[in-house]
Scaffold this motif. Sequence first.
Motif, mmCIF file in Angstrom:
data_model
loop_
_atom_site.group_PDB
_atom_site.id
_atom_site.type_symbol
_atom_site.label_atom_id
_atom_site.label_comp_id
_atom_site.label_asym_id
_atom_site.label_seq_id
_atom_site.Cartn_x
_atom_site.Cartn_y
_atom_site.Cartn_z
ATOM 1 N N CYS A 1 3.918 -6.286 3.636
ATOM 2 C CA CYS A 1 3.472 -4.905 3.816
ATOM 3 C C CYS A 1 3.939 -4.410 5.173
ATOM 4 N N ARG B 1 0.331 -0.557 4.576
ATOM 5 C CA ARG B 1 0.901 0.142 3.427
ATOM 6 C C ARG B 1 2.043 -0.652 2.814
ATOM 7 N N SER B 2 2.292 -0.356 1.538
ATOM 8 C CA SER B 2 3.381 -1.015 0.822
ATOM 9 C C SER B 2 4.730 -0.449 1.226
ATOM 10 N N ASP B 3 4.785 0.870 1.499
ATOM 11 C CA ASP B 3 6.043 1.541 1.810
ATOM 12 C C ASP B 3 5.731 2.840 2.536
ATOM 13 N N ASP C 1 0.101 -8.107 -5.773
ATOM 14 C CA ASP C 1 1.312 -8.611 -5.116
ATOM 15 C C ASP C 1 1.039 -9.117 -3.700
ATOM 16 N N THR C 2 0.083 -8.465 -3.033
ATOM 17 C CA THR C 2 -0.155 -8.748 -1.613
ATOM 18 C C THR C 2 -1.616 -9.151 -1.402
ATOM 19 N N GLN D 1 2.277 0.674 -5.346
ATOM 20 C CA GLN D 1 2.371 1.517 -4.159
ATOM 21 C C GLN D 1 0.969 1.775 -3.624
#
Length: 304
Positions: free
Chosen positions: A47, A77-79, A106-107, A26
């Motif tokens: 994202c 942002r991730s979420d 991950d990104t 996150q």
Amino acid sequence: MDPLEDVLALLETRGHLSAGLVAGGQWAVRFEAPQGVKFNAVRRGSCLLEVEGFDAPVELAEGDCYLLAHRRPFTLRSDPEAVPVPASPLFARTEDGVARAGEGDDTFLVGGRFSFGARAQELLLDRLPPVIHIPAGAWHAETMQWALSAIDQELTHRQLASTLVAEHLAVVMLVHVLRLHLAREPHAVSGWLAGLADPLVATALAALHQDPARAWTVAELARVCAVSRSTLAARFKATVGQGPLEYLTRWRIELAARQLREGGATLASIAHTVGYGSESALSVAFKRVLGKPPGDYRKHPPMP
């Protein structure tokens, strides 16, 4: 040159690459309003992009690219629940050319910005929407993906002059993004850019740019386009927002302004190269378009 190439060359378009961003878990990173046009491409993962002034975030998937044509703060942002941290401290601690956010990898995003010389705001940036999002699956997006992959290789292998090559490739990517955007959303742009999406108007623009010093008439331009004068005049005005000869006048003045900014050519010489028969004729048109006489403009040119 075609009109798009002409304008990008006139504006001295340059690409500048920044450190990449690796993120996982996150995470959220808040960026201040960028200088110039900001771009990022998602090379791995996904994202959300939030831009100040927009209600909904843009969902970015692997292979997607976006341009921020206007200077607005934004957040990656991730979420939606992730708490953002400022970008500057993260990018001050880059390692191996990347900044890191969250936990994991991950990104991965690569990015940078485009800078321009004087007159970019009026000639190009004001014609674009604030955000241009090019999904990986967009029509002909593989050409843009080629440029991004080539940038990756240059920055990974670090051969001689790799940064210079990568920054030139970034300008190639910009051209592809603008092409794709014009093809996909021709009504999302305005002025001469909108004209490039209309085959008839694009033909007229190309003729004017190929020989701006020619003593064009609407009738001659209509013959080049194989339509009537009234058809060309109406279509050009509806698309570009001004008549073809008014557009030609403004383009000639932009060419003259560049010569004034660049060196010591005489006003008579400049007038001749852009299609005016005398210094006085150029001076009158120049003041009408840019609000000051050529001599004042040379002494106090606009800043980028």
